[in-house]
Scaffold this motif. Structure first.
Motif, PDB file in Angstrom:
ATOM      1  N   LEU A  76       0.948  -1.300  -0.163  1.00 47.51           N
ATOM      2  CA  LEU A  76      -0.081  -0.008   0.024  1.00 47.51           C
ATOM      3  C   LEU A  76       0.934   1.395   0.065  1.00 47.51           C
ATOM      4  O   LEU A  76       1.902   1.222   0.701  1.00 47.51           O
ATOM      5  CB  LEU A  76      -0.904   0.000   1.316  1.00 47.51           C
ATOM      6  N   THR A  77       0.707   2.183  -0.914  1.00 40.81           N
ATOM      7  CA  THR A  77       1.336   3.519  -1.024  1.00 40.81           C
ATOM      8  C   THR A  77       0.285   4.665  -1.229  1.00 40.81           C
ATOM      9  O   THR A  77      -0.796   4.289  -1.782  1.00 40.81           O
ATOM     10  CB  THR A  77       2.073   3.588  -2.131  1.00 40.81           C
ATOM     11  N   VAL A  78       0.637   5.620  -0.660  1.00 38.95           N
ATOM     12  CA  VAL A  78      -0.292   7.033  -0.968  1.00 38.95           C
ATOM     13  C   VAL A  78      -0.411   7.153  -2.464  1.00 38.95           C
ATOM     14  O   VAL A  78      -1.532   7.398  -3.038  1.00 38.95           O
ATOM     15  CB  VAL A  78       0.446   8.013  -0.516  1.00 38.95           C
ATOM     16  N   ALA A  79       0.497   6.939  -3.443  1.00 37.60           N
ATOM     17  CA  ALA A  79       0.399   7.085  -4.862  1.00 37.60           C
ATOM     18  C   ALA A  79      -0.562   6.194  -5.514  1.00 37.60           C
ATOM     19  O   ALA A  79      -1.328   6.322  -6.089  1.00 37.60           O
ATOM     20  CB  ALA A  79       1.771   7.009  -5.616  1.00 37.60           C
ATOM     21  N   LYS A  80      -0.479   4.756  -4.930  1.00 45.58           N
ATOM     22  CA  LYS A  80      -1.427   3.922  -5.450  1.00 45.58           C
ATOM     23  C   LYS A  80      -3.163   4.424  -4.957  1.00 45.58           C
ATOM     24  O   LYS A  80      -3.780   3.820  -5.739  1.00 45.58           O
ATOM     25  CB  LYS A  80      -0.920   2.364  -5.135  1.00 45.58           C
ATOM     26  N   GLU A  81      -3.039   4.448  -3.681  1.00 44.34           N
ATOM     27  CA  GLU A  81      -4.429   4.911  -3.082  1.00 44.34           C
ATOM     28  C   GLU A  81      -4.980   5.900  -4.022  1.00 44.34           C
ATOM     29  O   GLU A  81      -6.133   6.148  -4.134  1.00 44.34           O
ATOM     30  CB  GLU A  81      -4.246   5.097  -1.738  1.00 44.34           C
ATOM     31  N   ASP A  82      -4.092   7.087  -4.306  1.00 39.10           N
ATOM     32  CA  ASP A  82      -4.685   8.221  -4.983  1.00 39.10           C
ATOM     33  C   ASP A  82      -5.090   7.894  -6.371  1.00 39.10           C
ATOM     34  O   ASP A  82      -6.292   8.375  -6.816  1.00 39.10           O
ATOM     35  CB  ASP A  82      -3.659   9.249  -5.172  1.00 39.10           C
ATOM     36  N   PHE A  83      -4.395   6.940  -7.108  1.00 37.70           N
ATOM     37  CA  PHE A  83      -4.781   6.606  -8.461  1.00 37.70           C
ATOM     38  C   PHE A  83      -6.120   5.634  -8.454  1.00 37.70           C
ATOM     39  O   PHE A  83      -6.820   5.786  -9.012  1.00 37.70           O
ATOM     40  CB  PHE A  83      -3.507   5.728  -8.965  1.00 37.70           C
ATOM     41  N   LEU A  84      -6.116   4.836  -7.451  1.00 36.72           N
ATOM     42  CA  LEU A  84      -7.408   3.942  -7.378  1.00 36.72           C
ATOM     43  C   LEU A  84      -8.601   4.807  -6.984  1.00 36.72           C
ATOM     44  O   LEU A  84      -9.560   4.624  -7.639  1.00 36.72           O
ATOM     45  CB  LEU A  84      -7.139   2.860  -6.235  1.00 36.72           C
ATOM     46  N   ALA A  85      -8.373   5.755  -6.150  1.00 32.70           N
ATOM     47  CA  ALA A  85      -9.447   6.767  -5.908  1.00 32.70           C
ATOM     48  C   ALA A  85      -9.977   7.348  -7.064  1.00 32.70           C
ATOM     49  O   ALA A  85     -11.024   7.798  -7.420  1.00 32.70           O
ATOM     50  CB  ALA A  85      -9.138   7.707  -4.626  1.00 32.70           C
ATOM     51  N   GLU A  86      -8.923   8.093  -7.762  1.00 31.17           N
ATOM     52  CA  GLU A  86      -9.297   8.823  -8.797  1.00 31.17           C
ATOM     53  C   GLU A  86     -10.050   7.817 -10.112  1.00 31.17           C
ATOM     54  O   GLU A  86     -10.859   8.218 -10.832  1.00 31.17           O
ATOM     55  CB  GLU A  86      -7.908   9.373  -9.933  1.00 31.17           C
ATOM     56  N   LEU A  87      -9.370   6.629 -10.236  1.00 31.96           N
ATOM     57  CA  LEU A  87      -9.888   5.716 -11.241  1.00 31.96           C
ATOM     58  C   LEU A  87     -11.497   5.447 -11.086  1.00 31.96           C
ATOM     59  O   LEU A  87     -12.215   5.468 -11.877  1.00 31.96           O
ATOM     60  CB  LEU A  87      -9.057   4.510 -11.330  1.00 31.96           C
ATOM     61  N   GLY A  88     -11.723   5.149  -9.618  1.00 29.28           N
ATOM     62  CA  GLY A  88     -13.158   5.001  -9.361  1.00 29.28           C
ATOM     63  C   GLY A  88     -13.845   6.214  -9.532  1.00 29.28           C
ATOM     64  O   GLY A  88     -15.163   5.996  -9.882  1.00 29.28           O
ATOM     65  N   ALA A  89     -13.436   7.266  -9.258  1.00 30.16           N
ATOM     66  CA  ALA A  89     -14.335   8.379  -9.123  1.00 30.16           C
ATOM     67  C   ALA A  89     -14.674   8.969 -10.475  1.00 30.16           C
ATOM     68  O   ALA A  89     -15.433   9.453 -10.885  1.00 30.16           O
ATOM     69  CB  ALA A  89     -13.823   9.720  -8.327  1.00 30.16           C
ATOM     70  N   ARG A  90     -13.485   9.056 -11.448  1.00 30.20           N
ATOM     71  CA  ARG A  90     -13.774   9.722 -12.736  1.00 30.20           C
ATOM     72  C   ARG A  90     -14.021   8.738 -13.783  1.00 30.20           C
ATOM     73  O   ARG A  90     -14.457   8.974 -14.827  1.00 30.20           O
ATOM     74  CB  ARG A  90     -12.073  10.321 -13.062  1.00 30.20           C
ATOM     75  N   ILE A  91     -13.556   7.557 -13.791  1.00 28.05           N
ATOM     76  CA  ILE A  91     -13.764   6.403 -15.007  1.00 28.05           C
ATOM     77  C   ILE A  91     -14.828   5.448 -14.746  1.00 28.05           C
ATOM     78  O   ILE A  91     -15.835   5.230 -15.378  1.00 28.05           O
ATOM     79  CB  ILE A  91     -12.370   5.693 -15.225  1.00 28.05           C
ATOM     80  N   LEU A  92     -14.312   4.667 -13.583  1.00 26.10           N
ATOM     81  CA  LEU A  92     -15.358   3.328 -13.266  1.00 26.10           C
ATOM     82  C   LEU A  92     -16.769   3.866 -12.831  1.00 26.10           C
ATOM     83  O   LEU A  92     -17.859   3.318 -13.140  1.00 26.10           O
ATOM     84  CB  LEU A  92     -14.742   2.212 -12.415  1.00 26.10           C
ATOM     85  N   GLY A  93     -16.689   4.597 -11.681  1.00 24.70           N
ATOM     86  CA  GLY A  93     -18.119   5.043 -11.192  1.00 24.70           C
ATOM     87  C   GLY A  93     -18.926   5.747 -12.053  1.00 24.70           C
ATOM     88  O   GLY A  93     -20.190   5.318 -12.340  1.00 24.70           O
ATOM     89  N   PRO A  94     -18.538   6.760 -12.955  1.00 21.27           N
ATOM     90  CA  PRO A  94     -19.676   7.251 -14.037  1.00 21.27           C
ATOM     91  C   PRO A  94     -19.963   6.569 -14.922  1.00 21.27           C
ATOM     92  O   PRO A  94     -21.251   6.611 -15.341  1.00 21.27           O
ATOM     93  CB  PRO A  94     -18.613   8.380 -14.571  1.00 21.27           C
ATOM     94  N   ARG A  95     -19.304   5.521 -15.369  1.00 19.05           N
ATOM     95  CA  ARG A  95     -19.738   4.355 -16.255  1.00 19.05           C
ATOM     96  C   ARG A  95     -20.479   3.174 -15.400  1.00 19.05           C
ATOM     97  O   ARG A  95     -20.837   2.090 -16.306  1.00 19.05           O
ATOM     98  CB  ARG A  95     -18.704   3.849 -17.128  1.00 19.05           C
ATOM     99  N   GLY A  96     -20.681   2.998 -14.225  1.00 11.21           N
ATOM    100  CA  GLY A  96     -21.386   2.073 -13.561  1.00 11.21           C
ATOM    101  C   GLY A  96     -20.601   0.636 -13.885  1.00 11.21           C
ATOM    102  O   GLY A  96     -21.368  -0.297 -13.944  1.00 11.21           O
ATOM    103  N   LEU A  97     -19.231   0.699 -13.978  1.00 14.22           N
ATOM    104  CA  LEU A  97     -18.555  -0.180 -14.135  1.00 14.22           C
ATOM    105  C   LEU A  97     -18.117  -1.027 -12.661  1.00 14.22           C
ATOM    106  O   LEU A  97     -17.302  -0.307 -12.051  1.00 14.22           O
ATOM    107  CB  LEU A  97     -17.198  -0.115 -14.887  1.00 14.22           C
ATOM    108  N   ASP A  98     -18.637  -2.206 -12.124  1.00 14.07           N
ATOM    109  CA  ASP A  98     -18.351  -2.726 -11.003  1.00 14.07           C
ATOM    110  C   ASP A  98     -16.940  -3.662 -11.199  1.00 14.07           C
ATOM    111  O   ASP A  98     -17.224  -4.759 -11.223  1.00 14.07           O
ATOM    112  CB  ASP A  98     -19.471  -3.533 -10.500  1.00 14.07           C
TER     113      ASP A  98
END
Length: 419
Positions: A76-98
Protein backbone atom coordinates in the motif's frame (compact mmCIF):
# COMPACT_ATOMS: atom_id res chain seq x y z
CA UNK A 1 32.93 0.59 -29.35
CA UNK A 2 29.94 2.09 -31.19
CA UNK A 3 26.90 1.83 -28.91
CA UNK A 4 24.63 0.83 -31.80
CA UNK A 5 26.69 -2.31 -32.44
CA UNK A 6 25.80 -3.58 -28.97
CA UNK A 7 22.07 -3.69 -29.59
CA UNK A 8 20.41 -6.89 -30.76
CA UNK A 9 19.18 -7.44 -34.31
CA UNK A 10 15.67 -7.60 -32.82
CA UNK A 11 15.46 -3.78 -32.90
CA UNK A 12 12.90 -2.45 -35.37
CA UNK A 13 11.82 1.19 -35.13
CA UNK A 14 15.41 2.43 -35.17
CA UNK A 15 15.82 0.82 -38.58
CA UNK A 16 13.00 2.86 -40.07
CA UNK A 17 13.97 6.07 -38.26
CA UNK A 18 17.79 6.03 -38.30
CA UNK A 19 18.43 9.13 -36.19
CA UNK A 20 19.28 9.56 -32.52
CA UNK A 21 16.43 11.30 -30.70
CA UNK A 22 17.30 13.51 -27.76
CA UNK A 23 14.33 15.58 -26.55
CA UNK A 24 10.57 15.66 -26.90
CA UNK A 25 7.70 17.91 -25.96
CA UNK A 26 4.06 17.83 -26.95
CA UNK A 27 3.74 16.48 -30.47
CA UNK A 28 7.39 16.81 -31.48
CA UNK A 29 10.66 14.99 -31.02
CA UNK A 30 14.08 16.53 -31.65
CA UNK A 31 17.15 14.57 -32.68
CA UNK A 32 20.63 15.28 -31.38
CA UNK A 33 21.39 17.38 -34.45
CA UNK A 34 18.47 19.68 -33.63
CA UNK A 35 16.03 18.54 -36.31
CA UNK A 36 12.38 18.45 -35.22
CA UNK A 37 9.93 15.67 -36.13
CA UNK A 38 6.15 15.81 -35.86
CA UNK A 39 5.01 12.66 -34.08
CA UNK A 40 2.03 10.80 -35.58
CA UNK A 41 3.23 7.61 -33.84
CA UNK A 42 2.92 8.64 -30.18
CA UNK A 43 4.78 5.66 -28.79
CA UNK A 44 2.36 3.26 -30.52
CA UNK A 45 -0.40 5.06 -28.56
CA UNK A 46 1.54 5.07 -25.28
CA UNK A 47 1.70 8.88 -25.46
CA UNK A 48 -1.92 9.92 -26.00
CA UNK A 49 -1.27 13.15 -24.11
CA UNK A 50 1.98 13.90 -25.93
CA UNK A 51 5.56 14.00 -24.72
CA UNK A 52 6.42 15.51 -21.33
CA UNK A 53 3.06 17.13 -20.72
CA UNK A 54 3.82 19.93 -18.23
CA UNK A 55 1.07 19.04 -15.74
CA UNK A 56 2.10 15.39 -15.62
CA UNK A 57 5.80 16.26 -15.52
CA UNK A 58 5.26 18.59 -12.57
CA UNK A 59 3.40 15.89 -10.65
CA UNK A 60 6.22 13.42 -11.33
CA UNK A 61 8.97 15.84 -10.34
CA UNK A 62 7.14 16.80 -7.15
CA UNK A 63 6.82 13.13 -6.22
CA UNK A 64 10.51 12.42 -6.82
CA UNK A 65 11.71 15.62 -5.13
CA UNK A 66 9.92 14.73 -1.91
CA UNK A 67 11.43 11.22 -1.98
CA UNK A 68 8.11 9.61 -2.80
CA UNK A 69 8.04 5.82 -3.10
CA UNK A 70 9.24 4.59 -6.49
CA UNK A 71 9.00 0.80 -6.14
CA UNK A 72 6.60 -1.09 -3.90
CA UNK A 73 5.43 -4.33 -5.56
CA UNK A 74 1.82 -4.49 -4.30
CA UNK A 75 2.35 -2.82 -0.95
CA UNK A 76 0.00 0.00 0.00
CA UNK A 77 1.28 3.45 -0.93
CA UNK A 78 -0.19 6.93 -1.07
CA UNK A 79 0.45 7.06 -4.82
CA UNK A 80 -1.49 3.84 -5.43
CA UNK A 81 -4.37 4.90 -3.18
CA UNK A 82 -4.63 8.25 -4.97
CA UNK A 83 -4.69 6.53 -8.36
CA UNK A 84 -7.37 4.03 -7.36
CA UNK A 85 -9.52 6.80 -5.90
CA UNK A 86 -9.32 8.83 -9.12
CA UNK A 87 -9.92 5.78 -11.33
CA UNK A 88 -13.05 4.94 -9.36
CA UNK A 89 -14.35 8.50 -9.19
CA UNK A 90 -13.63 9.62 -12.75
CA UNK A 91 -13.76 6.45 -14.85
CA UNK A 92 -15.40 3.40 -13.28
CA UNK A 93 -18.07 5.06 -11.15
CA UNK A 94 -19.57 7.36 -13.79
CA UNK A 95 -19.77 4.43 -16.22
CA UNK A 96 -21.36 2.06 -13.70
CA UNK A 97 -18.51 -0.43 -14.01
CA UNK A 98 -18.27 -2.73 -10.99
CA UNK A 99 -14.69 -3.80 -11.65
CA UNK A 100 -11.90 -4.99 -9.43
CA UNK A 101 -8.47 -3.59 -10.35
CA UNK A 102 -5.46 -5.87 -10.72
CA UNK A 103 -1.93 -4.55 -11.20
CA UNK A 104 -0.06 -7.15 -13.27
CA UNK A 105 3.47 -6.60 -14.51
CA UNK A 106 3.53 -3.15 -16.14
CA UNK A 107 3.15 -4.21 -19.78
CA UNK A 108 0.22 -4.84 -22.08
CA UNK A 109 1.15 -8.44 -22.72
CA UNK A 110 1.19 -9.12 -18.97
CA UNK A 111 -2.30 -7.66 -18.65
CA UNK A 112 -3.43 -10.09 -21.35
CA UNK A 113 -1.68 -13.01 -19.65
CA UNK A 114 -3.51 -12.18 -16.41
CA UNK A 115 -6.84 -11.96 -18.25
CA UNK A 116 -6.38 -15.32 -19.97
CA UNK A 117 -5.21 -17.02 -16.80
CA UNK A 118 -8.14 -15.61 -14.81
CA UNK A 119 -10.70 -16.63 -17.44
CA UNK A 120 -9.42 -20.19 -17.40
CA UNK A 121 -9.34 -20.27 -13.60
CA UNK A 122 -12.91 -18.97 -13.27
CA UNK A 123 -14.48 -21.22 -15.89
CA UNK A 124 -12.33 -24.32 -15.58
CA UNK A 125 -12.09 -24.33 -19.37
CA UNK A 126 -8.94 -23.96 -21.48
CA UNK A 127 -9.81 -22.75 -24.97
CA UNK A 128 -9.96 -19.07 -25.87
CA UNK A 129 -11.53 -17.67 -29.03
CA UNK A 130 -9.51 -15.00 -30.85
CA UNK A 131 -9.86 -13.26 -34.19
CA UNK A 132 -8.03 -12.97 -37.47
CA UNK A 133 -5.87 -9.86 -37.48
CA UNK A 134 -5.70 -9.67 -33.70
CA UNK A 135 -2.59 -8.63 -31.80
CA UNK A 136 -2.38 -9.11 -28.04
CA UNK A 137 1.30 -9.18 -27.10
CA UNK A 138 4.57 -11.06 -27.42
CA UNK A 139 4.60 -13.44 -24.44
CA UNK A 140 3.46 -17.00 -25.12
CA UNK A 141 -0.14 -16.80 -23.91
CA UNK A 142 -0.71 -13.49 -25.69
CA UNK A 143 0.99 -14.82 -28.84
CA UNK A 144 -1.35 -17.80 -28.86
CA UNK A 145 -4.30 -15.44 -29.37
CA UNK A 146 -2.39 -13.19 -31.80
CA UNK A 147 -2.92 -13.70 -35.52
CA UNK A 148 0.26 -12.26 -37.07
CA UNK A 149 2.32 -15.12 -38.51
CA UNK A 150 5.74 -13.50 -38.20
CA UNK A 151 5.23 -12.66 -34.54
CA UNK A 152 3.80 -16.09 -33.77
CA UNK A 153 6.78 -17.62 -35.56
CA UNK A 154 9.14 -16.24 -32.95
CA UNK A 155 7.58 -18.32 -30.16
CA UNK A 156 9.66 -21.42 -30.81
CA UNK A 157 6.96 -23.70 -29.36
CA UNK A 158 3.42 -24.66 -30.41
CA UNK A 159 0.80 -22.06 -29.56
CA UNK A 160 -2.44 -23.80 -28.73
CA UNK A 161 -5.71 -23.70 -26.81
CA UNK A 162 -7.08 -21.12 -29.25
CA UNK A 163 -9.90 -21.12 -31.78
CA UNK A 164 -9.56 -18.49 -34.51
CA UNK A 165 -12.62 -16.79 -36.03
CA UNK A 166 -13.01 -14.13 -38.75
CA UNK A 167 -12.99 -10.54 -37.52
CA UNK A 168 -15.57 -8.22 -39.01
CA UNK A 169 -14.66 -7.48 -42.63
CA UNK A 170 -12.27 -10.42 -42.99
CA UNK A 171 -12.01 -11.74 -46.58
CA UNK A 172 -14.41 -9.11 -47.85
CA UNK A 173 -16.85 -9.45 -44.98
CA UNK A 174 -18.55 -12.64 -46.12
CA UNK A 175 -18.27 -14.32 -42.73
CA UNK A 176 -19.75 -13.35 -39.38
CA UNK A 177 -17.51 -14.46 -36.54
CA UNK A 178 -20.21 -14.26 -33.84
CA UNK A 179 -22.75 -16.16 -35.97
CA UNK A 180 -20.17 -18.79 -36.90
CA UNK A 181 -19.21 -19.26 -33.25
CA UNK A 182 -22.86 -19.57 -32.25
CA UNK A 183 -23.54 -22.15 -34.96
CA UNK A 184 -20.47 -24.22 -34.07
CA UNK A 185 -21.39 -24.29 -30.41
CA UNK A 186 -24.91 -25.41 -31.38
CA UNK A 187 -23.54 -28.35 -33.39
CA UNK A 188 -22.16 -31.19 -31.29
CA UNK A 189 -20.21 -32.39 -34.32
CA UNK A 190 -18.36 -29.11 -34.89
CA UNK A 191 -15.43 -30.18 -32.75
CA UNK A 192 -15.57 -26.95 -30.74
CA UNK A 193 -15.89 -27.15 -26.99
CA UNK A 194 -17.34 -24.28 -25.00
CA UNK A 195 -14.46 -21.81 -24.63
CA UNK A 196 -13.41 -20.03 -21.47
CA UNK A 197 -13.35 -16.62 -23.11
CA UNK A 198 -13.37 -14.54 -26.26
CA UNK A 199 -10.67 -11.89 -26.59
CA UNK A 200 -11.17 -9.01 -29.01
CA UNK A 201 -9.95 -5.54 -29.95
CA UNK A 202 -12.71 -3.10 -30.85
CA UNK A 203 -10.31 -1.54 -33.35
CA UNK A 204 -7.43 -3.72 -34.47
CA UNK A 205 -4.31 -1.56 -34.47
CA UNK A 206 -1.41 -3.77 -35.51
CA UNK A 207 -3.83 -5.72 -37.69
CA UNK A 208 -4.24 -2.70 -39.98
CA UNK A 209 -6.65 -0.30 -38.23
CA UNK A 210 -9.77 -2.45 -38.55
CA UNK A 211 -12.72 -1.04 -36.59
CA UNK A 212 -15.53 -3.39 -35.58
CA UNK A 213 -18.99 -1.90 -35.84
CA UNK A 214 -21.01 -1.35 -32.65
CA UNK A 215 -23.58 -3.85 -33.91
CA UNK A 216 -20.94 -6.56 -34.44
CA UNK A 217 -19.51 -5.99 -30.98
CA UNK A 218 -22.98 -5.99 -29.43
CA UNK A 219 -23.76 -9.32 -31.13
CA UNK A 220 -20.52 -10.77 -29.81
CA UNK A 221 -21.23 -9.55 -26.27
CA UNK A 222 -24.77 -10.96 -26.35
CA UNK A 223 -23.50 -14.34 -27.52
CA UNK A 224 -20.88 -14.47 -24.75
CA UNK A 225 -23.43 -13.54 -22.11
CA UNK A 226 -25.94 -16.11 -23.34
CA UNK A 227 -23.36 -18.89 -23.57
CA UNK A 228 -21.54 -18.18 -20.32
CA UNK A 229 -18.31 -17.23 -22.11
CA UNK A 230 -16.22 -14.45 -20.62
CA UNK A 231 -15.70 -11.44 -22.90
CA UNK A 232 -12.21 -9.91 -22.74
CA UNK A 233 -11.67 -6.57 -24.46
CA UNK A 234 -8.03 -5.78 -25.17
CA UNK A 235 -8.06 -1.99 -24.86
CA UNK A 236 -4.30 -1.64 -24.57
CA UNK A 237 -3.78 0.44 -27.72
CA UNK A 238 -7.28 1.84 -28.19
CA UNK A 239 -8.14 2.75 -24.60
CA UNK A 240 -7.43 5.93 -22.65
CA UNK A 241 -9.30 8.08 -25.16
CA UNK A 242 -7.72 6.98 -28.44
CA UNK A 243 -11.13 6.38 -30.07
CA UNK A 244 -12.88 9.19 -28.17
CA UNK A 245 -14.35 7.76 -24.93
CA UNK A 246 -11.97 6.53 -22.24
CA UNK A 247 -12.78 2.92 -23.14
CA UNK A 248 -13.10 2.05 -26.82
CA UNK A 249 -16.04 -0.31 -26.18
CA UNK A 250 -18.30 2.43 -24.79
CA UNK A 251 -19.70 3.33 -28.21
CA UNK A 252 -21.01 -0.22 -28.62
CA UNK A 253 -22.82 -0.14 -25.28
CA UNK A 254 -21.22 -3.37 -24.10
CA UNK A 255 -19.75 -4.21 -20.69
CA UNK A 256 -16.85 -6.68 -20.97
CA UNK A 257 -16.20 -9.16 -18.21
CA UNK A 258 -12.48 -8.38 -18.34
CA UNK A 259 -10.61 -5.35 -19.74
CA UNK A 260 -6.89 -5.06 -20.47
CA UNK A 261 -5.25 -1.62 -20.24
CA UNK A 262 -1.69 -0.35 -20.56
CA UNK A 263 0.16 1.99 -22.99
CA UNK A 264 -1.27 5.48 -22.24
CA UNK A 265 -2.53 4.51 -18.81
CA UNK A 266 0.35 6.28 -17.04
CA UNK A 267 -0.13 9.25 -19.36
CA UNK A 268 3.61 9.81 -19.50
CA UNK A 269 5.01 6.78 -21.24
CA UNK A 270 5.93 5.12 -17.94
CA UNK A 271 5.33 1.35 -17.75
CA UNK A 272 1.95 0.55 -16.22
CA UNK A 273 -0.85 -1.93 -16.83
CA UNK A 274 -4.19 -2.93 -15.36
CA UNK A 275 -6.49 -5.89 -15.72
CA UNK A 276 -10.05 -4.96 -14.78
CA UNK A 277 -12.73 -7.57 -14.15
CA UNK A 278 -16.18 -7.98 -12.66
CA UNK A 279 -16.06 -8.28 -8.87
CA UNK A 280 -17.48 -11.81 -8.83
CA UNK A 281 -14.56 -12.98 -11.02
CA UNK A 282 -11.99 -12.07 -8.36
CA UNK A 283 -11.05 -15.64 -7.44
CA UNK A 284 -7.29 -15.06 -7.29
CA UNK A 285 -5.32 -16.41 -4.35
CA UNK A 286 -2.75 -13.95 -2.91
CA UNK A 287 0.29 -13.74 -5.18
CA UNK A 288 -1.15 -16.14 -7.75
CA UNK A 289 -0.32 -13.72 -10.55
CA UNK A 290 2.28 -11.10 -9.73
CA UNK A 291 5.33 -9.20 -10.96
CA UNK A 292 8.19 -7.31 -9.37
CA UNK A 293 7.38 -4.01 -11.09
CA UNK A 294 3.61 -3.99 -10.67
CA UNK A 295 4.14 -1.25 -8.07
CA UNK A 296 5.54 1.47 -10.35
CA UNK A 297 4.64 4.46 -8.18
CA UNK A 298 5.93 7.20 -10.53
CA UNK A 299 3.48 5.79 -13.11
CA UNK A 300 0.67 5.88 -10.53
CA UNK A 301 1.46 9.56 -9.94
CA UNK A 302 1.36 10.56 -13.60
CA UNK A 303 -1.71 8.38 -14.22
CA UNK A 304 -3.54 10.17 -11.41
CA UNK A 305 -2.53 13.55 -12.84
CA UNK A 306 -3.73 12.46 -16.30
CA UNK A 307 -7.14 11.42 -14.97
CA UNK A 308 -7.55 14.76 -13.22
CA UNK A 309 -6.31 16.80 -16.17
CA UNK A 310 -8.07 15.06 -19.07
CA UNK A 311 -11.02 13.10 -17.65
CA UNK A 312 -12.68 15.55 -15.26
CA UNK A 313 -15.21 16.26 -18.03
CA UNK A 314 -15.94 15.31 -21.64
CA UNK A 315 -13.83 18.03 -23.30
CA UNK A 316 -11.11 15.72 -24.63
CA UNK A 317 -13.60 13.10 -25.79
CA UNK A 318 -15.63 15.65 -27.74
CA UNK A 319 -12.52 17.21 -29.24
CA UNK A 320 -11.37 13.79 -30.46
CA UNK A 321 -14.75 13.16 -32.08
CA UNK A 322 -14.54 16.46 -33.97
CA UNK A 323 -11.02 15.65 -35.12
CA UNK A 324 -12.12 12.21 -36.28
CA UNK A 325 -14.39 13.89 -38.81
CA UNK A 326 -11.45 16.01 -40.04
CA UNK A 327 -9.24 12.95 -40.54
CA UNK A 328 -12.00 11.04 -42.30
CA UNK A 329 -12.59 13.94 -44.68
CA UNK A 330 -8.93 14.70 -45.42
CA UNK A 331 -7.90 11.07 -45.81
CA UNK A 332 -10.97 10.33 -47.90
CA UNK A 333 -9.99 13.12 -50.29
CA UNK A 334 -6.44 11.78 -50.46
CA UNK A 335 -7.66 8.24 -51.14
CA UNK A 336 -10.00 9.52 -53.83
CA UNK A 337 -7.17 11.30 -55.65
CA UNK A 338 -5.11 8.11 -55.65
CA UNK A 339 -7.83 5.49 -55.93
CA UNK A 340 -5.70 3.35 -58.22
CA UNK A 341 -3.14 2.92 -55.44
CA UNK A 342 -5.11 3.44 -52.23
CA UNK A 343 -7.63 0.73 -51.35
CA UNK A 344 -9.33 2.39 -48.40
CA UNK A 345 -9.43 4.59 -45.33
CA UNK A 346 -10.36 3.22 -41.93
CA UNK A 347 -10.40 4.60 -38.43
CA UNK A 348 -12.14 5.96 -35.39
CA UNK A 349 -11.30 8.84 -33.08
CA UNK A 350 -7.62 9.60 -33.65
CA UNK A 351 -6.47 6.26 -35.01
CA UNK A 352 -6.56 6.07 -38.80
CA UNK A 353 -5.20 3.83 -41.52
CA UNK A 354 -4.54 4.48 -45.19
CA UNK A 355 -4.47 1.12 -46.94
CA UNK A 356 -2.53 0.59 -50.19
CA UNK A 357 -3.24 -1.94 -52.92
CA UNK A 358 0.48 -2.71 -53.19
CA UNK A 359 1.98 -3.32 -49.75
CA UNK A 360 5.49 -1.90 -50.46
CA UNK A 361 3.94 1.48 -51.23
CA UNK A 362 2.93 1.94 -47.58
CA UNK A 363 6.57 1.60 -46.50
CA UNK A 364 7.62 4.05 -49.21
CA UNK A 365 5.05 6.57 -47.96
CA UNK A 366 6.25 6.15 -44.36
CA UNK A 367 9.87 6.63 -45.48
CA UNK A 368 8.94 9.72 -47.50
CA UNK A 369 7.12 11.10 -44.46
CA UNK A 370 10.16 10.55 -42.26
CA UNK A 371 12.35 12.40 -44.77
CA UNK A 372 9.91 15.31 -44.48
CA UNK A 373 9.92 15.26 -40.67
CA UNK A 374 6.80 13.18 -39.89
CA UNK A 375 6.80 9.91 -37.94
CA UNK A 376 4.22 7.32 -39.01
CA UNK A 377 4.33 3.54 -38.85
CA UNK A 378 2.90 0.76 -40.99
CA UNK A 379 0.52 -2.02 -39.97
CA UNK A 380 -1.57 -4.83 -41.42
CA UNK A 381 -0.94 -8.41 -42.52
CA UNK A 382 1.62 -7.28 -45.11
CA UNK A 383 2.38 -3.82 -43.67
CA UNK A 384 0.12 -2.42 -46.36
CA UNK A 385 -1.42 0.24 -44.11
CA UNK A 386 0.06 3.59 -43.06
CA UNK A 387 -1.16 4.01 -39.48
CA UNK A 388 -1.72 7.44 -37.94
CA UNK A 389 -1.66 7.85 -34.14
CA UNK A 390 -1.18 11.55 -33.35
CA UNK A 391 -1.29 12.68 -29.72
CA UNK A 392 -4.83 13.52 -28.63
CA UNK A 393 -3.40 16.82 -27.39
CA UNK A 394 -1.91 17.89 -30.74
CA UNK A 395 -2.99 21.33 -31.88
CA UNK A 396 -5.22 21.86 -34.89
CA UNK A 397 -2.26 23.35 -36.75
CA UNK A 398 -0.10 20.30 -35.98
CA UNK A 399 -2.78 17.92 -37.21
CA UNK A 400 -3.19 19.94 -40.41
CA UNK A 401 0.59 20.01 -40.87
CA UNK A 402 0.85 16.25 -40.45
CA UNK A 403 -1.93 15.59 -42.94
CA UNK A 404 -0.27 17.96 -45.43
CA UNK A 405 3.04 16.11 -45.06
CA UNK A 406 1.26 12.79 -45.48
CA UNK A 407 -0.35 14.05 -48.70
CA UNK A 408 3.04 15.14 -50.03
CA UNK A 409 4.52 11.79 -49.06
CA UNK A 410 1.81 9.81 -50.83
CA UNK A 411 2.22 11.92 -53.95
CA UNK A 412 6.00 11.44 -53.88
CA UNK A 413 5.76 7.67 -53.37
CA UNK A 414 3.14 7.26 -56.07
CA UNK A 415 5.22 9.33 -58.47
CA UNK A 416 8.33 7.23 -57.77
CA UNK A 417 6.34 4.03 -58.22
CA UNK A 418 5.01 5.19 -61.57
CA UNK A 419 8.46 5.68 -63.10
Amino acid sequence: MNASTLESEVRSYSRNWPVVFDRARGSRLTDRDGRSYLDFFAGASALNYGHNHPVLKRALLDHLERDGITHSLDMLTVAKEDFLAELGARILGPRGLDYRVQFPGPTGTNSVEAALKLARKVTGRQTVVAFTGGFHGMSLGALAVTGNASKRGGAGVPLGHTWRLPYEGFAGGGFSGPRLLDAMLDDSSSGMDLPAAVIVETVQGEGGVNPASPAWLADLAELCDRRGILLIVDDIQMGCGRTGPFFSFEAAGVTPDIVCLSKSLSGYGLPMALTLFRTELDVWQPGEHNGTFRGNNPAFVTATAALREFWADSTLEKQTEVRAALFEERLGELAGRHAARVSGVRGRGLVWGLSFREAPLARQVADAAFARGLLVETAGSDDEVVKLLPPLTATDDELAEGLDVLRESVEAAVADGSR
